[in-house]
Write a protein that holds these residues in place. Structure first.
Motif, PDB file in Angstrom:
ATOM      1  N   PRO A 194       0.799  -1.236   0.000  1.00  0.00           N
ATOM      2  CA  PRO A 194       0.000   0.000   0.000  1.00  0.00           C
ATOM      3  C   PRO A 194       0.828   1.282   0.000  1.00  0.00           C
ATOM      4  N   ASN A 213      -4.540   9.041  -9.985  1.00  0.00           N
ATOM      5  CA  ASN A 213      -5.408   9.209  -8.827  1.00  0.00           C
ATOM      6  C   ASN A 213      -6.542  10.198  -9.090  1.00  0.00           C
ATOM      7  N   ARG A 221     -10.216   9.912 -12.599  1.00  0.00           N
ATOM      8  CA  ARG A 221     -11.653   9.652 -12.537  1.00  0.00           C
ATOM      9  C   ARG A 221     -12.421  10.942 -12.246  1.00  0.00           C
ATOM     10  N   THR A 252     -14.303  10.042  -2.047  1.00  0.00           N
ATOM     11  CA  THR A 252     -13.892   8.670  -1.751  1.00  0.00           C
ATOM     12  C   THR A 252     -14.007   7.784  -2.989  1.00  0.00           C
ATOM     13  N   THR A 253     -15.089   7.985  -3.747  1.00  0.00           N
ATOM     14  CA  THR A 253     -15.267   7.215  -4.982  1.00  0.00           C
ATOM     15  C   THR A 253     -14.155   7.517  -5.972  1.00  0.00           C
ATOM     16  N   LYS A 310     -11.183   8.600  -5.259  1.00  0.00           N
ATOM     17  CA  LYS A 310      -9.930   8.051  -4.747  1.00  0.00           C
ATOM     18  C   LYS A 310      -9.848   6.554  -5.002  1.00  0.00           C
ATOM     19  N   ASN A 311     -10.954   5.852  -4.759  1.00  0.00           N
ATOM     20  CA  ASN A 311     -10.966   4.407  -5.004  1.00  0.00           C
ATOM     21  C   ASN A 311     -10.739   4.101  -6.479  1.00  0.00           C
ATOM     22  N   THR A 312     -11.324   4.925  -7.347  1.00  0.00           N
ATOM     23  CA  THR A 312     -11.124   4.718  -8.775  1.00  0.00           C
ATOM     24  C   THR A 312      -9.678   4.980  -9.162  1.00  0.00           C
ATOM     25  N   VAL A 333      -7.089   4.459  -7.258  1.00  0.00           N
ATOM     26  CA  VAL A 333      -6.339   3.288  -6.799  1.00  0.00           C
ATOM     27  C   VAL A 333      -6.513   2.143  -7.790  1.00  0.00           C
ATOM     28  N   LYS A 334      -7.732   1.978  -8.294  1.00  0.00           N
ATOM     29  CA  LYS A 334      -7.968   0.917  -9.281  1.00  0.00           C
ATOM     30  C   LYS A 334      -7.132   1.132 -10.529  1.00  0.00           C
TER      31      LYS A 334
END
Length: 513
Positions: A76, A263, A266, A298-299, A301-303, A305-306
């Motif tokens: 991570p 990052n 998205r 948050t969405t 950020k998660n995207t 990371v993906k």
């Protein structure tokens, strides 16, 4: 004019061959002779650090780190995005040349303390059948290293302690070939790779080369004049050293900037779609919503990371590639290309061309030379075209090819076998086939013209018949109209006559009365 260009290109090719022949082949000093036999490639690992599957070490014809790579996930800490990333110029970064065992040990100890390094290779294939790695560039956050792989050829496998360590990230630019060259020459494998070219692809950049990334992120323009340089030259010039270190010096900075874009990609994608769908006002409102909404952040950020994990996944597939020795039939590719370019060769010449390509490939493997250095393509075509029936004619066609002189008897035997092939029947057959083809072509053209003429004549007849029918119908209609009008006139005349008779008869009646 064409002949002048051809002579100039031939002279340039001769001068290049002469220049490359003047440099001593470094392979001569390697402890282990390079093996070019068309057999399955066997890994060179003497030990396997960071092993999760010890049995794979014994299977020499497989990828020794396949299990480790398939079960790898990046730590991570590599997914963290840094906002402020310093860019250090070359002038403020020390350059260390690694050309001895002591300096290599110092390099290894320094790399084991790092978490992120950048790597690149300089390759040479003009005087080697499979090619050789001439330089390895490694950059850390504080230093640039240039490893003279030609001097340390048999001592570099301990670098697997770094390259196979999943806790140390290795940044490459377009690593497809580099990964294979490390396997082939040094038995080095890579675990935890971040390919900046793959990141540029995920971001949707139209260009993905290092020159574009340097200009896009660092505002630095580089010259590619040394891209095809002969990296066997020793000592290396200052310009070549700066060019080589420039391939890795900025990669760590570019890696951090790419992660920033991955990052936030998205978030930018949502805003761009909003301005298309909702217009400028809707775009501004959406912008405020995304900035104020923690859920949307948050969405996003998660995207992000993906997307970063997608780059690691694509980079891992590169690490899983296995090096393969060129197969025995490799020469057929050269033969097919040359035969395609020289379609007028007869049966004798095609036989000679294929045998010469096969001979060239065997010599190149045995002597560890590139096939084009053994005998260049233009000489190969020249011999094939003339098919000299004596050795003097062969030497006249290949005055600057030392391997032709060494194998003169064998090549002369190929020429004699080619000349012994009977091409009269095949030539007449080819001529007959050509004439038949031409006649068939003429017949097709004639049939096509006849059909077209017939079709056009038919259409014209149909048009004419239709026109005649139309005219006749019009005439018939007009005739019917005239006939009808006559009938009506006749009736009117009869009515007038009857009326007149009635009028005349009335007075007589009155008189009678």
């Amino acid at each position: 004019m064409a002949s002048v260009v051809q002579s100039n290109s031939t002279s340039n090719a001769r001068s290049k061959l002469k220049d490359k022949a003047d440099i001593q082949k470094p392979q001569v000093n390697f402890k282990e002779k390079i093996n070019n036999d068309p057999q399955p490639f066997l890994h060179k690992l003497k030990e396997k650090p960071y092993s999760l599957n010890p049995l794979s070490f014994q299977e020499r014809d497989s990828h020794p780190y396949e299990f480790e790579l398939e079960n790898f996930t990046p730590d991570p800490i590599f997914l963290d995005v840094k906002n402020d990333v310093p860019l250090f110029p070359l002038s403020k970064t020390p350059l260390i040349i690694v050309d001895s065992t002591e300096r290599f040990e110092h390099l290894l100890q320094d790399l084991l303390l790092q978490t992120v390094i950048a790597v690149d290779l300089e390759h040479h294939d003009s005087r080697s059948y499979q090619g050789i790695t001439c330089l390895m560039q490694i950059s850390t956050c504080k230093s640039d290293y240039i490893v003279d792989t030609l001097k340390l050829w048999d001592q570099l496998q301990p670098l697997n302690q770094v390259f196979c360590n999943p806790k140390i990230l290795k940044i490459f630019q377009a690593a497809e070939n580099d990964v294979l060259w490390l396997q082939r020459d040094f038995g080095i494998y890579v675990v935890n790779l971040f390919d900046t070219c793959q990141a540029a692809s995920v971001l949707g950049f139209e260009r993905k080369g290092l020159a574009f990334l340097l200009q896009h992120y660092c505002q630095i323009r580089i010259s590619k004049c040394y891209q095809r340089a002969d990296w066997r030259i020793r000592p290396l010039s200052k310009e070549m050293l700066n060019y080589a270190r420039g391939d890795t010096h900025y990669l760590i900075y570019i890696y951090e900037r790419l992660k920033q874009d991955l990052n936030s990609c998205r978030l930018r994608g949502k805003l761009e779609s909003s301005i298309r769908e909702e217009g400028k006002e809707g775009f501004l409102e959406k912008c405020q919503e995304l900035k104020s909404s923690k859920a949307n952040q948050t969405t996003a950020k998660n995207t992000g990371v993906k997307r970063m994990l997608e780059v690691w996944k694509n980079s891992r597939s590169i690490c899983l590639r296995r090096y393969k020795v060129p197969p025995k039939e490799t020469y057929l590719k050269s033969y097919n290309n040359l035969a395609q370019k020289n379609k007028n060769f007869n049966k004798q010449q095609l036989y000679a061309l294929q045998e010469l390509c096969a001979w060239r490939d065997r010599v190149a493997r045995d002597e560890d030379e590139s096939p084009n250095f053994v005998i260049p393509n233009y000489m190969l075509v020249k011999i094939t075209y003339h098919l000299p029936n004596n050795q003097e004619g062969l030497l006249h066609c290949c005055s600057h090819a030392p391997f032709v002189q060494q194998h003169l008897l064998h090549i002369h035997g190929i020429m004699l076998k080619a000349r012994a092939i009977n091409i009269s029947s095949s030539a007449s057959k080819e001529a007959r086939t050509t004439s038949e083809t031409k006649q068939q072509y003429k017949n097709d053209r004639k049939r096509k013209r006849t059909f077209t003429f017939a079709e056009s004549s038919k259409s014209r007849r149909l048009t004419k018949n239709r026109a005649v029918k139309d005219v006749s119908s019009i005439l018939k209609k007009s005739a019917r109209v005239r006939k009808t009008s006559r009938v009506e006139l006749t009736n009117l005349a009869c009515e007038k006559k009857s009326c007149a008779t009635t009028k005349k008869e009335k007075p007589s009646q009155s008189q009678n009365m």
